[in-house]
Enzyme design. Structure first.
Site, short mmCIF file in Angstrom:
data_model
loop_
_atom_site.label_atom_id
_atom_site.label_comp_id
_atom_site.label_asym_id
_atom_site.label_seq_id
_atom_site.Cartn_x
_atom_site.Cartn_y
_atom_site.Cartn_z
N GLY A 58 2.20 2.11 10.98
CA GLY A 58 3.13 3.23 10.94
C GLY A 58 3.82 3.52 12.26
N SER A 62 3.18 -2.18 10.34
CA SER A 62 4.61 -2.20 10.66
C SER A 62 5.30 -3.50 10.24
CB SER A 62 4.85 -1.91 12.14
OG SER A 62 4.48 -0.57 12.42
N HIS A 90 -9.58 1.05 4.76
CA HIS A 90 -8.31 1.22 5.47
C HIS A 90 -8.55 2.13 6.67
CE1 HIS A 90 -4.26 2.51 6.43
NE2 HIS A 90 -3.85 1.40 5.83
N LYS A 112 0.05 4.28 -0.22
CA LYS A 112 -0.59 5.46 0.38
C LYS A 112 -0.36 6.69 -0.52
CE LYS A 112 -0.15 3.25 4.80
NZ LYS A 112 -0.20 3.35 6.23
N GLU A 129 -5.49 -5.26 10.23
CA GLU A 129 -4.50 -4.21 10.48
C GLU A 129 -4.83 -3.50 11.78
OE1 GLU A 129 -2.34 -2.91 6.72
OE2 GLU A 129 -4.08 -1.64 6.91
N ASN A 173 0.86 -1.18 0.00
CA ASN A 173 0.00 0.00 0.00
C ASN A 173 0.90 1.24 0.00
OD1 ASN A 173 -1.78 2.08 0.53
ND2 ASN A 173 -2.33 1.37 2.59
N GLU A 217 -7.00 4.52 7.78
CA GLU A 217 -6.80 5.97 7.51
C GLU A 217 -8.03 6.56 6.82
OE1 GLU A 217 -2.96 5.50 5.65
OE2 GLU A 217 -2.16 4.92 7.60
P1 PGA Z 1 2.73 0.32 7.66
O1 PGA Z 1 1.28 0.52 7.01
O2 PGA Z 1 3.30 -0.96 7.10
O3 PGA Z 1 3.51 1.53 7.24
O4 PGA Z 1 2.53 0.22 9.13
C1 PGA Z 1 0.46 -0.58 6.75
C2 PGA Z 1 -0.85 -0.11 6.17
O5 PGA Z 1 -1.34 0.96 6.55
O6 PGA Z 1 -1.44 -0.78 5.32
#
Ligand code: PGA
Length: 251
Positions: free
Chosen positions: A176, A215, A100, A15, A170, A13, A102
């Site tokens: 993150g 992460s 997601h 983003k 997730e 992803n 976010e």
């Molecule tokens: P990250 O994000 O690996 O940077 O923690 C994962 C995601 O949001 O899909």
């Protein structure tokens, strides 16, 4: 009991990262995606919408799936700034991430919205990657299971099956932050998710891949992938570095 999948699915992803020159990253990923690796790992790359067309063209013949990061529930209309699932399919996407955290957090998306988006993905012939996961506060309050079960029940359309649905667990506190779930925790949650999918979809969702995300990096990917019930990974920041990504895939 978890269903043995032929190949783990590793999805990246991106983003809101990447300009046109980032196609070089995809080229590097492609170069490292050897026939041996292709037999062992399925790859999906979800760049920002501006790059889907270029990436999809680049990925022709590479057996790398390209996906969007969100879509609108409607096919077309007066929704300034939005993109429909049909538009994503039109430029070569085969997948789309929906729900997601976010999007849930910054765009106030609820389960019902996520469900409508996943249904739109199916209507357009895309595989929906539906994300679920609890926040730190929910976890600390002992609500992880109820939150994730509720999200699954509310976010997965009835017509889902192993061809048009991927679930990504997730935990929000892991995204993150550099603090991933332990393989044991991921495994336990994946079993709960599998059981909930069975309740929702009968047998039709038995082989739906359940990915872990949050992460993931080259240091922990192997152990997470080896955890029982983990069918693949959804990788955020680590997927922007082709070397790290290649190492995750090799693991
Ligand atoms: P990250 O994000 O690996 O940077 O923690 C994962 C995601 O949001 O899909």
């Amino acid at each position: 009991m978890s269903v043995d999948r032929p190949r783990p699915l590793v999805a990246g992803n991106w983003k809101m990262n990447g300009l046109r020159q980032s196609v070089e990253v995809l080229r590097e990923v492609h170069a490292g995606y050897t026939p041996g690796l292709k037999a062992k790992v399925e790859l999906v790359v979800c760049p920002p919408a501006t790059l889907i067309y270029t990436f999809a063209r680049e990925a022709v013949g590479a057996r790398i799936g390209i996906g969007g990061q969100d879509c609108h529930a409607k096919e077309s209309g007066a929704f300034t700034g939005d993109l429909s699932a049909e538009m994503l399919a039109d430029v070569g996407a085969a997948y789309v991430i929906v729900g997601h955290s976010e999007r849930r957090q910054f765009h106030s998306e609820k389960d019902v919205d996520v469900c409508a988006k996943a249904a739109a993905a199916h209507r357009a012939g895309l595989t929906a990657i539906v994300c679920v996961g609890e926040t730190r506060a929910e976890r600390e309050a002992g609500r992880t299971l109820s939150v994730v079960r509720k999200q699954l029940r509310g976010s997965i359309p009835v017509d889902s099956n192993s061809h048009n649905l991927v679930v990504a667990y997730e935990p929000v506190w892991a995204i993150g932050t550099g603090h991933s779930a332990t393989p044991q925790d991921a495994s336990a949650m994946h079993h709960v998710i599998r059981a909930t999918l069975r309740e929702i979809g009968g047998g039709t969702t038995d082989e739906v891949p359940i990915l872990y995300g949050g992460s993931v990096n080259r240091g922990n990917a192997k152990a997470l992938l080896a955890a029982e019930g983990v069918d693949g990974l959804l990788v955020g920041s680590a997927c922007l570095d082709p070397e790290g990504w290649a190492e995750i895939c090799r693991s």
